[in-house]
Design a protein around this motif. Structure first.
Motif, PDB file in Angstrom:
ATOM      1  N   LEU A 153     111.733  35.631 -14.329  1.00  0.00           N
ATOM      2  CA  LEU A 153     111.025  35.268 -15.550  1.00  0.00           C
ATOM      3  C   LEU A 153     111.989  34.746 -16.615  1.00  0.00           C
ATOM      4  CD1 LEU A 153     108.360  35.172 -17.017  1.00  0.00           C
ATOM      5  CD2 LEU A 153     108.551  37.596 -17.510  1.00  0.00           C
ATOM      6  N   ILE A 156     113.556  31.318 -15.555  1.00  0.00           N
ATOM      7  CA  ILE A 156     112.606  30.217 -15.689  1.00  0.00           C
ATOM      8  C   ILE A 156     112.359  29.907 -17.162  1.00  0.00           C
ATOM      9  CG2 ILE A 156     110.224  29.497 -15.276  1.00  0.00           C
ATOM     10  CD1 ILE A 156     110.297  31.208 -12.724  1.00  0.00           C
ATOM     11  N   ALA A 157     112.102  30.955 -17.953  1.00  0.00           N
ATOM     12  CA  ALA A 157     111.873  30.731 -19.380  1.00  0.00           C
ATOM     13  C   ALA A 157     113.105  30.109 -20.028  1.00  0.00           C
ATOM     14  CB  ALA A 157     111.519  32.054 -20.069  1.00  0.00           C
ATOM     15  N   ILE A 160     113.075  26.472 -19.191  1.00  0.00           N
ATOM     16  CA  ILE A 160     112.034  25.761 -19.931  1.00  0.00           C
ATOM     17  C   ILE A 160     112.440  25.561 -21.379  1.00  0.00           C
ATOM     18  CG2 ILE A 160     109.698  26.000 -20.862  1.00  0.00           C
ATOM     19  CD1 ILE A 160     108.874  27.239 -18.244  1.00  0.00           C
ATOM     20  N   SER A 161     113.082  26.570 -21.976  1.00  0.00           N
ATOM     21  CA  SER A 161     113.469  26.451 -23.381  1.00  0.00           C
ATOM     22  C   SER A 161     114.667  25.542 -23.547  1.00  0.00           C
ATOM     23  CB  SER A 161     113.810  27.819 -23.963  1.00  0.00           C
ATOM     24  OG  SER A 161     112.791  28.729 -23.710  1.00  0.00           O
ATOM     25  N   GLY A 165     115.832  26.151 -27.697  1.00  0.00           N
ATOM     26  CA  GLY A 165     115.223  27.395 -28.148  1.00  0.00           C
ATOM     27  C   GLY A 165     116.192  28.342 -28.816  1.00  0.00           C
ATOM     28  N   LEU A 169     114.316  32.533 -28.534  1.00  0.00           N
ATOM     29  CA  LEU A 169     113.011  32.084 -28.080  1.00  0.00           C
ATOM     30  C   LEU A 169     112.664  32.713 -26.738  1.00  0.00           C
ATOM     31  CD1 LEU A 169     110.567  30.305 -28.500  1.00  0.00           C
ATOM     32  CD2 LEU A 169     111.813  28.423 -27.453  1.00  0.00           C
ATOM     33  N   PHE A 172     111.204  36.200 -26.756  1.00  0.00           N
ATOM     34  CA  PHE A 172     109.862  36.168 -27.325  1.00  0.00           C
ATOM     35  C   PHE A 172     108.854  35.631 -26.311  1.00  0.00           C
ATOM     36  CE2 PHE A 172     106.446  36.196 -30.002  1.00  0.00           C
ATOM     37  CZ  PHE A 172     106.000  34.961 -30.442  1.00  0.00           C
ATOM     38  N   LEU A 173     109.228  34.595 -25.567  1.00  0.00           N
ATOM     39  CA  LEU A 173     108.319  34.047 -24.567  1.00  0.00           C
ATOM     40  C   LEU A 173     108.095  35.042 -23.441  1.00  0.00           C
ATOM     41  CD1 LEU A 173     109.567  30.348 -24.194  1.00  0.00           C
ATOM     42  CD2 LEU A 173     107.624  31.196 -25.488  1.00  0.00           C
ATOM     43  N   PRO A 176     105.338  38.897 -23.759  1.00  0.00           N
ATOM     44  CA  PRO A 176     103.967  39.126 -23.293  1.00  0.00           C
ATOM     45  C   PRO A 176     103.822  39.003 -21.783  1.00  0.00           C
ATOM     46  CG  PRO A 176     104.133  37.017 -24.445  1.00  0.00           C
ATOM     47  CD  PRO A 176     105.447  37.695 -24.609  1.00  0.00           C
ATOM     48  N   LEU A 177     104.608  38.105 -21.181  1.00  0.00           N
ATOM     49  CA  LEU A 177     104.447  37.867 -19.750  1.00  0.00           C
ATOM     50  C   LEU A 177     105.027  38.988 -18.910  1.00  0.00           C
ATOM     51  CD1 LEU A 177     105.267  34.055 -19.795  1.00  0.00           C
ATOM     52  CD2 LEU A 177     103.055  35.189 -19.902  1.00  0.00           C
ATOM     53  N   ILE A 179     104.447  42.092 -19.441  1.00  0.00           N
ATOM     54  CA  ILE A 179     103.567  43.257 -19.526  1.00  0.00           C
ATOM     55  C   ILE A 179     103.177  43.830 -18.163  1.00  0.00           C
ATOM     56  CG2 ILE A 179     101.206  43.931 -20.143  1.00  0.00           C
ATOM     57  CD1 ILE A 179     101.620  42.478 -22.788  1.00  0.00           C
TER      58      ILE A 179
ATOM     59  N   VAL B 127      97.665  40.178 -27.020  1.00  0.00           N
ATOM     60  CA  VAL B 127      98.658  39.607 -26.107  1.00  0.00           C
ATOM     61  C   VAL B 127      98.528  38.089 -26.076  1.00  0.00           C
ATOM     62  CG1 VAL B 127      99.364  39.428 -23.696  1.00  0.00           C
ATOM     63  CG2 VAL B 127      98.857  41.659 -24.671  1.00  0.00           C
ATOM     64  N   GLY B 134     104.051  31.825 -28.789  1.00  0.00           N
ATOM     65  CA  GLY B 134     105.271  31.442 -28.083  1.00  0.00           C
ATOM     66  C   GLY B 134     105.230  29.978 -27.667  1.00  0.00           C
ATOM     67  N   LEU B 138     107.894  27.167 -28.968  1.00  0.00           N
ATOM     68  CA  LEU B 138     108.681  26.253 -28.135  1.00  0.00           C
ATOM     69  C   LEU B 138     108.502  24.819 -28.628  1.00  0.00           C
ATOM     70  CD1 LEU B 138     110.412  25.562 -25.643  1.00  0.00           C
ATOM     71  CD2 LEU B 138     108.300  25.391 -24.344  1.00  0.00           C
ATOM     72  N   ALA B 141     110.531  23.983 -31.529  1.00  0.00           N
ATOM     73  CA  ALA B 141     111.980  23.995 -31.338  1.00  0.00           C
ATOM     74  C   ALA B 141     112.514  22.680 -30.789  1.00  0.00           C
ATOM     75  CB  ALA B 141     112.377  25.143 -30.413  1.00  0.00           C
ATOM     76  N   ARG B 151     108.695  20.096 -21.684  1.00  0.00           N
ATOM     77  CA  ARG B 151     108.967  21.537 -21.745  1.00  0.00           C
ATOM     78  C   ARG B 151     107.677  22.325 -21.966  1.00  0.00           C
ATOM     79  NH1 ARG B 151     114.219  22.511 -21.391  1.00  0.00           N
ATOM     80  NH2 ARG B 151     115.737  21.077 -22.297  1.00  0.00           N
ATOM     81  N   LEU B 154     105.612  22.589 -18.832  1.00  0.00           N
ATOM     82  CA  LEU B 154     106.168  23.534 -17.868  1.00  0.00           C
ATOM     83  C   LEU B 154     105.903  24.965 -18.316  1.00  0.00           C
ATOM     84  CD1 LEU B 154     109.480  21.716 -16.915  1.00  0.00           C
ATOM     85  CD2 LEU B 154     107.420  21.981 -15.544  1.00  0.00           C
ATOM     86  N   LEU B 158     103.794  28.096 -16.481  1.00  0.00           N
ATOM     87  CA  LEU B 158     104.184  29.503 -16.424  1.00  0.00           C
ATOM     88  C   LEU B 158     103.059  30.384 -16.970  1.00  0.00           C
ATOM     89  CD1 LEU B 158     106.519  31.459 -15.762  1.00  0.00           C
ATOM     90  CD2 LEU B 158     107.318  31.158 -18.096  1.00  0.00           C
ATOM     91  N   LEU B 162     100.830  33.255 -14.983  1.00  0.00           N
ATOM     92  CA  LEU B 162     101.012  34.680 -15.242  1.00  0.00           C
ATOM     93  C   LEU B 162      99.923  35.341 -16.062  1.00  0.00           C
ATOM     94  CD1 LEU B 162     104.826  35.102 -15.798  1.00  0.00           C
ATOM     95  CD2 LEU B 162     103.459  35.703 -13.854  1.00  0.00           C
ATOM     96  N   VAL B 166      98.457  39.181 -16.200  1.00  0.00           N
ATOM     97  CA  VAL B 166      98.547  40.032 -17.380  1.00  0.00           C
ATOM     98  C   VAL B 166      97.184  40.638 -17.701  1.00  0.00           C
ATOM     99  CG1 VAL B 166      99.015  40.100 -19.848  1.00  0.00           C
ATOM    100  CG2 VAL B 166     100.486  38.775 -18.361  1.00  0.00           C
ATOM    101  N   SER B 169      96.247  43.306 -15.126  1.00  0.00           N
ATOM    102  CA  SER B 169      97.018  44.545 -15.232  1.00  0.00           C
ATOM    103  C   SER B 169      96.574  45.365 -16.430  1.00  0.00           C
ATOM    104  CB  SER B 169      98.516  44.252 -15.301  1.00  0.00           C
ATOM    105  OG  SER B 169      98.821  43.491 -16.438  1.00  0.00           O
TER     106      SER B 169
END
Lengths: 227, 255, 40
Positions: A153, A156-157, A160-161, A165, A169, A172-173, A176-177, A179, B127, B134, B138, B141, B151, B154, B158, B162, B166, B169
């Protein structure tokens, strides 16, 4: 007869990259000297805020541990040695390194460091919070699975940033993912969860890890193009 | 004092489209119904907040779906306008998710005595709010529009991959720990004229959400155009203003 | 605060915020339109 040069396989490329990343990090020491102690001091700070009542700490220690693993552990994936300089990126392109191998290699390095992170911060938690881990066998599967999920995670993040970022960043991204990882970790270790439930939560992490791996593979090449 | 501008002179930003007008009219009707209908049987007047709360959830989800469409369309066509739609819809989505949470909290305090409960729905809304934020963070930024589009899309992938996990769960988690004494939020008698008030709310806020997304998209497209024009420029650079020195006193031919 | 108080708070906050958001959208659009006009 000379030796025959064959094209390196995906796995050998990934392993080389992972090794290189770990080598770099060993020289720099950011994980060992900064990120790991940061996670440890987080566990130390919490009782300053919420009190030192031992039964309470024993109860909430495990949950807090996993929160710290997620929030602070992700910093491992955005450490200084996780990003290539422009020259290094150009070199990777020239050498024709498969971007998927790069992703897997980087993630593998982060995963290894995250396992170490969990073990060390975990030991600190057991000590400071007097936690009794009755279900420690679950950790044998849980620690690597969480490391894989968080490692993928974060990597990959991070990709992407990019450099836009900054270091803040990505956490922060990721928050939530991550969780499902957090819930699965706490619920599978919770004493009141039946065995079927434990397996269910572990299976959830496996699913998360697989989904992340797929997304990583899908986005590897496009990400290489925008760097 | 200048003469009033004709319809054609009113700039796009201030002109009211049919969508805007429909939104305003339906909003007034919905507001009227929300305030003039009789109080609900079990919760009294506080239930009127639900004629607001449920529609804002709907708009938030619709905005999220629009972002998804924008992301997929951009990946398929590489046309920047789709990425602009995704960003615009996400902005409106964050705003309306925020409304959902705030109204939910204002409703919860008199009803349950607390601003927040960890119900699956409320937790997931919070959430989603941060996940959206987020995505917007991005976008903020990145300067270059094409890189930003790539970006963001992509990140969109993601998120698409996901967020369902989330959701699942969190629902599973709350399911396990749901006590029998927790008041279910749906214990209301909304029928007859009250159902009409709720329906009016859905209609009105749908139009409003659509109007806001359209405006936000228009703004994004204009900003994209401005950015493009500024980057293309007229090819002049600041250095052109400096002549090469003429050491023999004559003026240089190039200017 | 009786029921009406909470209701007014809720509606008030939302409508106020929508108004601000709409105003901000219009202001930003206006400023971009102006700059585009300047560029010709």
């Amino acid at each position: 007869m000379g030796w025959i040069v064959t094209e390196p396989t995906l796995s050998s490329q990934a392993l080389t990259i992972a090794g290189r990343d770990i080598q770099r990090e060993r020289r720099r020491g950011e994980v060992l000297w900064v990120i790991l102690p940061f996670g440890a001091i987080a566990m130390l700070l919490i009782p300053f805020g919420i009190g030192i009542d031992t039964p309470m700490l024993r109860r909430i220690g495990p949950g807090l541990f996993w929160v710290v693993v997620l929030l602070f552990g992700v910093l491992v994936t955005v450490r200084r040695t996780a990003a290539d300089t422009d020259t290094e990126q150009a070199l990777m392109l020239r050498l024709g390194v498969d971007p998927v191998a790069e992703l897997l290699g980087r993630s593998a390095a982060s995963v290894a460091m995250l396992i170490g992170f969990q073990l060390v911060v975990g030991a600190v938690t057991i000590a400071l919070y007097d936690v009794d881990i009755a279900r420690w066998p679950v950790l044998i599967a849980l620690v690597p699975l969480v490391a894989i999920g968080l490692g993928l995670l974060g990597t990959i993040a991070g990709g992407i940033s990019g450099s836009s970022g900054g270091a803040n960043l990505v956490p922060f991204l990721v928050a939530p993912l991550a969780i499902p990882l957090l819930l699965a970790a706490t619920q599978s270790m919770d004493g009141s969860t039946p065995t079927g439930g434990i397996l269910g939560w572990l299976l959830l992490i496996v699913v998360v890890d697989i989904v992340l791996a797929v997304i990583g593979v899908l986005t590897a090449r496009p990400l290489q193009e925008i760097r | 004092m200048t003469a009033p501008a004709t319809h054609h002179d009113v700039p796009a930003s201030l002109r009211l489209t049919w969508l805007d007008k429909t939104a305003i009219v339906t909003l007034v009707v919905a507001l009227g119904l929300a305030f003039l209908t009789p109080p609900e049987a079990t919760q009294g007047n506080v239930a009127r907040l639900f004629y607001l709360h449920l529609p804002t959830i709907l708009v938030a989800y619709a905005a999220f779906a629009t972002t998804l469409i924008g992301v997929v369309a951009y990946l398929a066509t590489k046309d920047l306008k789709w990425d602009q739609l995704a960003g615009a819809a996400a902005e409106v989505g964050v705003v309306f998710t925020g409304f959902t949470i705030i109204v939910g909290m204002i409703w919860a305090k008199p009803t349950w005595g607390v601003y927040w409960t960890w119900s699956a729905r409320l937790t997931l809304t919070a959430v989603m709010f941060f996940a959206y934020l987020g995505y917007l963070a991005l976008r903020r930024a990145v300067d270059d529009p094409v890189v930003r589009a790539k970006r963001s899309s992509l990140l969109g992938i993601l998120l698409i991959g996901l967020i369902p996990i989330v959701h699942f769960s969190v629902i599973w988690w709350r399911d396990i720990h749901q006590g029998g004494t927790i008041l279910r939020p749906d214990e209301m008698q909304i029928d007859g004229i009250l159902a009409t008030a709720l329906l009016a709310g859905f209609v009105a806020w749908s139009f409003t959400g659509a109007a806001l997304i359209r405006r936000s998209w228009k703004l994004a497209r204009l900003e994209g155009e401005l950015d493009q024009r500024l980057r293309a420029g007229d090819g002049r650079v600041a250095g052109d203003a400096v002549d090469t020195p003429a050491l023999d006193g004559s003026k240089d031919a190039s200017s | 605060m009786n029921g009406w108080g909470w209701v007014l708070w809720g509606y008030g906050v939302v409508f106020f915020a929508v108004g601000i958001y709409l105003w901000a959208l219009m202001a930003r659009t206006r400023s971009v339109e102006r700059r585009l006009d300047e560029l010709g």
